[in-house]
Design a protein around this motif. Structure first.
Motif, PDB file in Angstrom:
ATOM      1  N   ILE A  38     -29.030  13.273   2.912  1.00  0.00           N
ATOM      2  CA  ILE A  38     -30.018  14.243   3.155  1.00  0.00           C
ATOM      3  C   ILE A  38     -30.452  14.425   1.336  1.00  0.00           C
ATOM      4  N   MET A  39     -31.496  14.280   0.464  1.00  0.00           N
ATOM      5  CA  MET A  39     -31.266  14.662  -0.495  1.00  0.00           C
ATOM      6  C   MET A  39     -32.549  15.542  -1.384  1.00  0.00           C
ATOM      7  N   THR A  40     -32.129  16.310  -1.892  1.00  0.00           N
ATOM      8  CA  THR A  40     -33.402  17.224  -1.720  1.00  0.00           C
ATOM      9  C   THR A  40     -34.104  16.897  -3.199  1.00  0.00           C
ATOM     10  N   ARG A  41     -35.466  17.803  -2.788  1.00  0.00           N
ATOM     11  CA  ARG A  41     -36.289  17.071  -3.964  1.00  0.00           C
ATOM     12  C   ARG A  41     -35.906  17.493  -6.002  1.00  0.00           C
ATOM     13  N   SER A  42     -35.280  18.036  -5.565  1.00  0.00           N
ATOM     14  CA  SER A  42     -34.905  18.350  -6.958  1.00  0.00           C
ATOM     15  C   SER A  42     -33.494  16.731  -7.127  1.00  0.00           C
ATOM     16  N   ARG A  67     -35.286  13.515   6.604  1.00  0.00           N
ATOM     17  CA  ARG A  67     -35.876  14.837   4.868  1.00  0.00           C
ATOM     18  C   ARG A  67     -35.187  15.505   5.045  1.00  0.00           C
ATOM     19  N   ILE A  68     -35.555  15.953   3.677  1.00  0.00           N
ATOM     20  CA  ILE A  68     -35.216  17.651   3.846  1.00  0.00           C
ATOM     21  C   ILE A  68     -35.881  18.270   4.125  1.00  0.00           C
ATOM     22  N   SER A 104     -32.147  26.972   4.011  1.00  0.00           N
ATOM     23  CA  SER A 104     -33.876  26.817   2.955  1.00  0.00           C
ATOM     24  C   SER A 104     -34.061  25.464   3.671  1.00  0.00           C
ATOM     25  N   ASN A 105     -33.033  24.694   3.335  1.00  0.00           N
ATOM     26  CA  ASN A 105     -33.552  23.073   3.760  1.00  0.00           C
ATOM     27  C   ASN A 105     -32.399  22.675   5.034  1.00  0.00           C
ATOM     28  N   LEU A 106     -32.372  20.938   5.443  1.00  0.00           N
ATOM     29  CA  LEU A 106     -31.616  20.240   6.451  1.00  0.00           C
ATOM     30  C   LEU A 106     -30.670  20.175   5.498  1.00  0.00           C
TER      31      LEU A 106
END
Length: 197
Positions: A38-42, A67-68, A104-106
């Motif tokens: 899992i990669m964050t958008r940042s 997907r995050i 707030s995310n995966l």
């Protein structure tokens, strides 16, 4: 489907030091592990700033890419068994979400699941200097079972390159899961090369 004993979640968040996550994926792939990435958008932005590697190349290193925002992914449930999770690098924001359980995310949800299931969670926190709030958050995480492992270079290993320093730090992080990659120069254990005159 592989054994949960050979299945590790790898989270990459948006702190500097994205090479640690990439190297972890490379090593785990070469050792035959089923990795769930899992990669964050940042993290994707950091990837572009710190390397010439593309997101698609990082994704190819993982067995499964999530997907995050996919909160219904397999790794969001404790019934999906894994060895645990490595977050490399771990940003202060990600660390703080995990510490509070307000995810707030995966990535942070998966870390929360790892903790509640009493599995190993290793956070390669990348921040310096640290203020008291950071230190208290780290203490809180340690109290609930996380391992805080900033990627501090082991200079006794006499690394010849940044790549060697990164590989050693990642190898030490993977040691915490009982994974011996053969890449760690261990204190007090000389190699044949070291013993030559």
């Amino acid at each position: 489907m592989s054994s949960p004993l050979l299945r590790l979640i790898v989270g990459i968040s948006g702190a500097s030091g994205i090479v640690y996550g990439i190297e972890a994926l490379r090593i785990l792939k070469s050792c035959g592990f089923e990795t769930h990435l899992i990669m964050t958008r940042s993290a994707q932005i950091t990837l572009a700033h710190e390397t010439s590697v593309k997101v698609a190349e990082v994704n190819r290193l993982a067995a499964v890419v999530h997907r995050i925002d996919d909160i219904g992914a397999s790794i969001s449930s404790g019934s999906f068994r894994t060895m645990g999770m490595l977050v490399a690098p771990c940003s202060v924001r990600t660390m703080s979400e995990i510490a509070t359980g307000v995810t707030s995310n995966l990535l942070t949800r998966a870390a929360d699941v790892v903790l509640k299931e009493r599995r190993r969670l290793v956070l390669m926190v990348r921040e310096t200097p640290l203020h008291l709030g950071h230190l208290r958050t780290m203490a809180s995480l340690a109290e609930i079972g996380a391992v805080i492992m900033p990627p501090v270079p082991a200079l006794y290993a006499k690394p010849a390159s940044i790549e060697e320093m990164v590989a050693h730090s990642v190898g030490r992080a993977l040691d915490l899961f009982g994974i011996d990659t053969g890449l760690v120069k261990r204190w007090g254990e000389q190699t044949e090369q070291d013993e030559r005159p």
